[in-house]
Scaffold this motif. Structure first.
Motif, PDB file in Angstrom:
ATOM      1  N   PRO A 115       0.810  -1.224   0.000  1.00 28.30           N
ATOM      2  CA  PRO A 115       0.000   0.000   0.000  1.00 28.30           C
ATOM      3  C   PRO A 115       0.846   1.278   0.000  1.00 28.30           C
ATOM      4  CG  PRO A 115      -0.871  -1.604   1.557  1.00 28.30           C
ATOM      5  CD  PRO A 115       0.468  -2.114   1.124  1.00 28.30           C
ATOM      6  N   HIS A 116       0.609   2.131  -0.968  1.00 31.87           N
ATOM      7  CA  HIS A 116       1.281   3.419  -1.064  1.00 31.87           C
ATOM      8  C   HIS A 116       0.420   4.294  -1.995  1.00 31.87           C
ATOM      9  CE1 HIS A 116       2.540   1.256  -4.678  1.00 31.87           C
ATOM     10  NE2 HIS A 116       2.893   2.401  -5.214  1.00 31.87           N
ATOM     11  N   TRP A 117       0.456   5.533  -1.981  1.00 30.64           N
ATOM     12  CA  TRP A 117       1.214   6.336  -1.031  1.00 30.64           C
ATOM     13  C   TRP A 117       0.352   6.610   0.203  1.00 30.64           C
ATOM     14  CZ3 TRP A 117       5.880   5.918  -2.660  1.00 30.64           C
ATOM     15  CH2 TRP A 117       6.176   5.962  -4.018  1.00 30.64           C
ATOM     16  N   ILE A 118       0.920   6.575   1.384  1.00 26.84           N
ATOM     17  CA  ILE A 118       0.141   6.762   2.606  1.00 26.84           C
ATOM     18  C   ILE A 118       0.326   8.184   3.130  1.00 26.84           C
ATOM     19  CG2 ILE A 118       0.296   4.326   3.221  1.00 26.84           C
ATOM     20  CD1 ILE A 118       2.454   5.129   5.295  1.00 26.84           C
TER      21      ILE A 118
ATOM     22  N   ARG B  80       4.171  -4.756   6.887  1.00 29.94           N
ATOM     23  CA  ARG B  80       5.607  -4.600   6.636  1.00 29.94           C
ATOM     24  C   ARG B  80       5.860  -4.152   5.202  1.00 29.94           C
ATOM     25  NH1 ARG B  80      10.577  -5.621   8.616  1.00 29.94           N
ATOM     26  NH2 ARG B  80      12.195  -6.537   7.276  1.00 29.94           N
ATOM     27  N   ARG B  81       5.082  -4.676   4.266  1.00 32.24           N
ATOM     28  CA  ARG B  81       5.241  -4.245   2.872  1.00 32.24           C
ATOM     29  C   ARG B  81       4.862  -2.770   2.718  1.00 32.24           C
ATOM     30  NH1 ARG B  81       3.574  -9.842   1.573  1.00 32.24           N
ATOM     31  NH2 ARG B  81       1.377  -9.198   1.623  1.00 32.24           N
ATOM     32  N   GLN B  82       3.867  -2.325   3.463  1.00 31.75           N
ATOM     33  CA  GLN B  82       3.497  -0.911   3.424  1.00 31.75           C
ATOM     34  C   GLN B  82       4.650  -0.046   3.937  1.00 31.75           C
ATOM     35  OE1 GLN B  82      -0.483   0.678   4.673  1.00 31.75           O
ATOM     36  NE2 GLN B  82       0.682   1.631   6.329  1.00 31.75           N
ATOM     37  N   SER B  83       5.283  -0.469   5.010  1.00 30.43           N
ATOM     38  CA  SER B  83       6.409   0.287   5.561  1.00 30.43           C
ATOM     39  C   SER B  83       7.553   0.361   4.552  1.00 30.43           C
ATOM     40  CB  SER B  83       6.897  -0.370   6.854  1.00 30.43           C
ATOM     41  OG  SER B  83       5.903  -0.320   7.864  1.00 30.43           O
ATOM     42  N   PHE B  84       7.800  -0.736   3.854  1.00 33.45           N
ATOM     43  CA  PHE B  84       8.849  -0.773   2.841  1.00 33.45           C
ATOM     44  C   PHE B  84       8.528   0.182   1.693  1.00 33.45           C
ATOM     45  CE2 PHE B  84      10.442  -2.562  -1.178  1.00 33.45           C
ATOM     46  CZ  PHE B  84      11.797  -2.635  -0.912  1.00 33.45           C
TER      47      PHE B  84
ATOM     48  N   ASN C  18       6.869   2.823   1.643  1.00 34.18           N
ATOM     49  CA  ASN C  18       6.797   4.234   2.040  1.00 34.18           C
ATOM     50  C   ASN C  18       7.983   4.635   2.911  1.00 34.18           C
ATOM     51  OD1 ASN C  18       3.839   5.107   1.163  1.00 34.18           O
ATOM     52  ND2 ASN C  18       3.682   3.059   2.049  1.00 34.18           N
ATOM     53  N   ASP C  19       9.101   3.927   2.767  1.00 36.24           N
ATOM     54  CA  ASP C  19      10.260   4.120   3.634  1.00 36.24           C
ATOM     55  C   ASP C  19      10.968   5.449   3.365  1.00 36.24           C
ATOM     56  OD1 ASP C  19      12.438   3.875   5.266  1.00 36.24           O
ATOM     57  OD2 ASP C  19      13.205   2.024   4.384  1.00 36.24           O
ATOM     58  N   LEU C  20      10.848   6.368   4.309  1.00 34.46           N
ATOM     59  CA  LEU C  20      11.493   7.674   4.187  1.00 34.46           C
ATOM     60  C   LEU C  20      12.752   7.783   5.041  1.00 34.46           C
ATOM     61  CD1 LEU C  20       8.300   9.930   4.345  1.00 34.46           C
ATOM     62  CD2 LEU C  20       9.773   9.586   2.344  1.00 34.46           C
ATOM     63  N   THR C  21      13.092   6.731   5.765  1.00 34.75           N
ATOM     64  CA  THR C  21      14.267   6.776   6.635  1.00 34.75           C
ATOM     65  C   THR C  21      15.507   6.187   5.977  1.00 34.75           C
ATOM     66  OG1 THR C  21      13.763   4.643   7.674  1.00 34.75           O
ATOM     67  CG2 THR C  21      12.783   6.606   8.666  1.00 34.75           C
TER      68      THR C  21
ATOM     69  N   THR D 278      22.123  -0.960   0.748  1.00 39.15           N
ATOM     70  CA  THR D 278      21.692  -0.705   2.118  1.00 39.15           C
ATOM     71  C   THR D 278      20.200  -0.951   2.311  1.00 39.15           C
ATOM     72  OG1 THR D 278      22.151   0.736   4.014  1.00 39.15           O
ATOM     73  CG2 THR D 278      21.153   1.792   2.071  1.00 39.15           C
ATOM     74  N   VAL D 279      19.401  -0.728   1.257  1.00 35.74           N
ATOM     75  CA  VAL D 279      17.968  -1.021   1.357  1.00 35.74           C
ATOM     76  C   VAL D 279      17.751  -2.526   1.486  1.00 35.74           C
ATOM     77  CG1 VAL D 279      15.766  -1.002   0.111  1.00 35.74           C
ATOM     78  CG2 VAL D 279      17.156   1.077   0.196  1.00 35.74           C
ATOM     79  N   LYS D 280      18.414  -3.290   0.641  1.00 28.92           N
ATOM     80  CA  LYS D 280      18.266  -4.752   0.729  1.00 28.92           C
ATOM     81  C   LYS D 280      18.779  -5.279   2.069  1.00 28.92           C
ATOM     82  CE  LYS D 280      17.210  -6.800  -3.568  1.00 28.92           C
ATOM     83  NZ  LYS D 280      17.324  -8.026  -4.364  1.00 28.92           N
ATOM     84  N   TYR D 281      19.876  -4.731   2.529  1.00 32.95           N
ATOM     85  CA  TYR D 281      20.446  -5.162   3.802  1.00 32.95           C
ATOM     86  C   TYR D 281      19.510  -4.819   4.964  1.00 32.95           C
ATOM     87  CZ  TYR D 281      23.678  -5.385   7.764  1.00 32.95           C
ATOM     88  OH  TYR D 281      24.266  -5.676   8.971  1.00 32.95           O
ATOM     89  N   SER D 282      19.016  -3.598   4.971  1.00 31.96           N
ATOM     90  CA  SER D 282      18.161  -3.129   6.068  1.00 31.96           C
ATOM     91  C   SER D 282      16.861  -3.912   6.168  1.00 31.96           C
ATOM     92  CB  SER D 282      17.857  -1.637   5.899  1.00 31.96           C
ATOM     93  OG  SER D 282      19.039  -0.867   5.935  1.00 31.96           O
ATOM     94  N   TRP D 283      16.351  -4.348   5.011  1.00 35.63           N
ATOM     95  CA  TRP D 283      15.074  -5.054   4.995  1.00 35.63           C
ATOM     96  C   TRP D 283      15.236  -6.575   4.921  1.00 35.63           C
ATOM     97  CZ3 TRP D 283      10.437  -3.011   6.109  1.00 35.63           C
ATOM     98  CH2 TRP D 283      10.345  -1.619   6.131  1.00 35.63           C
ATOM     99  N   GLY D 284      16.450  -7.060   4.979  1.00 36.23           N
ATOM    100  CA  GLY D 284      16.677  -8.506   5.002  1.00 36.23           C
ATOM    101  C   GLY D 284      16.298  -9.215   3.725  1.00 36.23           C
ATOM    102  N   LEU D 285      16.495  -8.554   2.592  1.00 32.30           N
ATOM    103  CA  LEU D 285      16.172  -9.151   1.303  1.00 32.30           C
ATOM    104  C   LEU D 285      17.389  -9.873   0.733  1.00 32.30           C
ATOM    105  CD1 LEU D 285      14.154  -6.141  -0.168  1.00 32.30           C
ATOM    106  CD2 LEU D 285      13.206  -8.316   0.653  1.00 32.30           C
ATOM    107  N   THR D 286      17.146 -10.851  -0.118  1.00 30.61           N
ATOM    108  CA  THR D 286      18.233 -11.600  -0.747  1.00 30.61           C
ATOM    109  C   THR D 286      18.607 -10.951  -2.080  1.00 30.61           C
ATOM    110  OG1 THR D 286      16.699 -13.078  -1.904  1.00 30.61           O
ATOM    111  CG2 THR D 286      17.433 -13.745   0.308  1.00 30.61           C
ATOM    112  N   LEU D 287      19.649 -11.472  -2.712  1.00 28.67           N
ATOM    113  CA  LEU D 287      20.018 -11.011  -4.048  1.00 28.67           C
ATOM    114  C   LEU D 287      20.582 -12.178  -4.847  1.00 28.67           C
ATOM    115  CD1 LEU D 287      23.304  -8.842  -3.881  1.00 28.67           C
ATOM    116  CD2 LEU D 287      22.749 -10.696  -2.329  1.00 28.67           C
ATOM    117  N   GLN D 288      20.514 -12.022  -6.184  1.00 30.56           N
ATOM    118  CA  GLN D 288      21.039 -13.046  -7.083  1.00 30.56           C
ATOM    119  C   GLN D 288      22.541 -12.852  -7.267  1.00 30.56           C
ATOM    120  OE1 GLN D 288      18.338 -13.593 -10.734  1.00 30.56           O
ATOM    121  NE2 GLN D 288      18.004 -11.470 -10.133  1.00 30.56           N
TER     122      GLN D 288
END
Length: 224
Positions: A75-78, A149-153, A155-158, A198-208
């Motif tokens: 969900p965006h934009w909030i 959590r997906r909404q926070s991602f 709309n992440d302004l931090t 840093t976005v992937k790291y902060s949110w615990g996402l994987t990468l190829q």
């Protein structure tokens, strides 16, 4: 000559080409440009050393499927403050001399797109890019998140996850990762890699593996 006059007469693709021509004329001294690029940048962009440590710590995994994906699941934009939503907050943050109306819609201002070096004077020419696209996040682990959590991602302004850029460039990027798409302005690829990492790291996402290789190449161009 103001970019808004160009953008009012031509379709998006032509507008972008016109902006490139104007930039070239300005650099040659043939067009007076009084406006300077906005100084605001997304928050939380790490140093090269920090980004390298984060990249090393990211989990390499086979990319997941887009099965079940929908932008509505992010969900965006909030609403962020008063009548201002996330998009409007980023337009104000990344722009220069931005004026908004009572509903927080930008009525004037100036936006520099670091992806391609173009400057726009109409908010309609600017998209807010999710640096790590929503579909890419879904394939990298967000499919198992809660909607909250997906909404926070989304709309992440931090963190450096949202940035104002030329609409055509954002649309050309789509949901691609750095192994298949990088900012046209090569001088920005260092910064882009640090933001992505840093976005992937902060949110615990994987990468190829191909994505990691591309990010390493981009990061290696950074001086700091």
């Amino acid at each position: 000559m103001r970019v808004t006059r160009v953008s009012a007469r031509f379709p998006r693709v032509t507008r972008h080409a016109a902006a490139v021509v104007l930039a070239a004329l300005a650099s040659a001294g043939l067009v007076a440009v009084s406006a300077q690029p906005a100084s605001a940048t997304p928050p939380g962009i790490p140093s090269k050393a920090t980004a390298q440590s984060q990249l090393n710590a990211l989990t390499v995994a086979t990319q997941g499927s887009t099965s079940g994906y929908s932008r509505d699941l992010f969900p965006h934009w909030i609403t962020i403050s008063g009548s201002c939503n996330t998009r409007e907050q980023v337009l104000k943050r990344d722009g220069t001399s931005v004026v908004v109306d009572s509903s927080c819609a930008a009525t004037s201002g100036r936006w520099y797109s670091p992806y391609d070096g173009a400057t726009w004077t109409a908010a309609s020419d600017v998209d807010i890019d999710h640096v790590v696209p929503l579909a890419e996040a879904w394939r990298s682990g967000a499919s198992s998140w809660t909607t909250s959590r997906r909404q926070s991602f989304a709309n992440d302004l931090t963190r450096p996850q949202l940035i104002a850029v030329t609409d055509n460039v954002n649309q050309a990027k789509g949901d691609q990762d750095p192994s298949t798409w990088q900012p046209p302005l090569s001088s920005y690829r260092c910064t882009y890699s640090k933001m992505w990492i840093t976005v992937k790291y902060s949110w615990g996402l994987t990468l190829q593996s191909s994505e990691k290789s591309a990010l390493q190449t981009m990061l290696s161009t950074c001086s700091s």
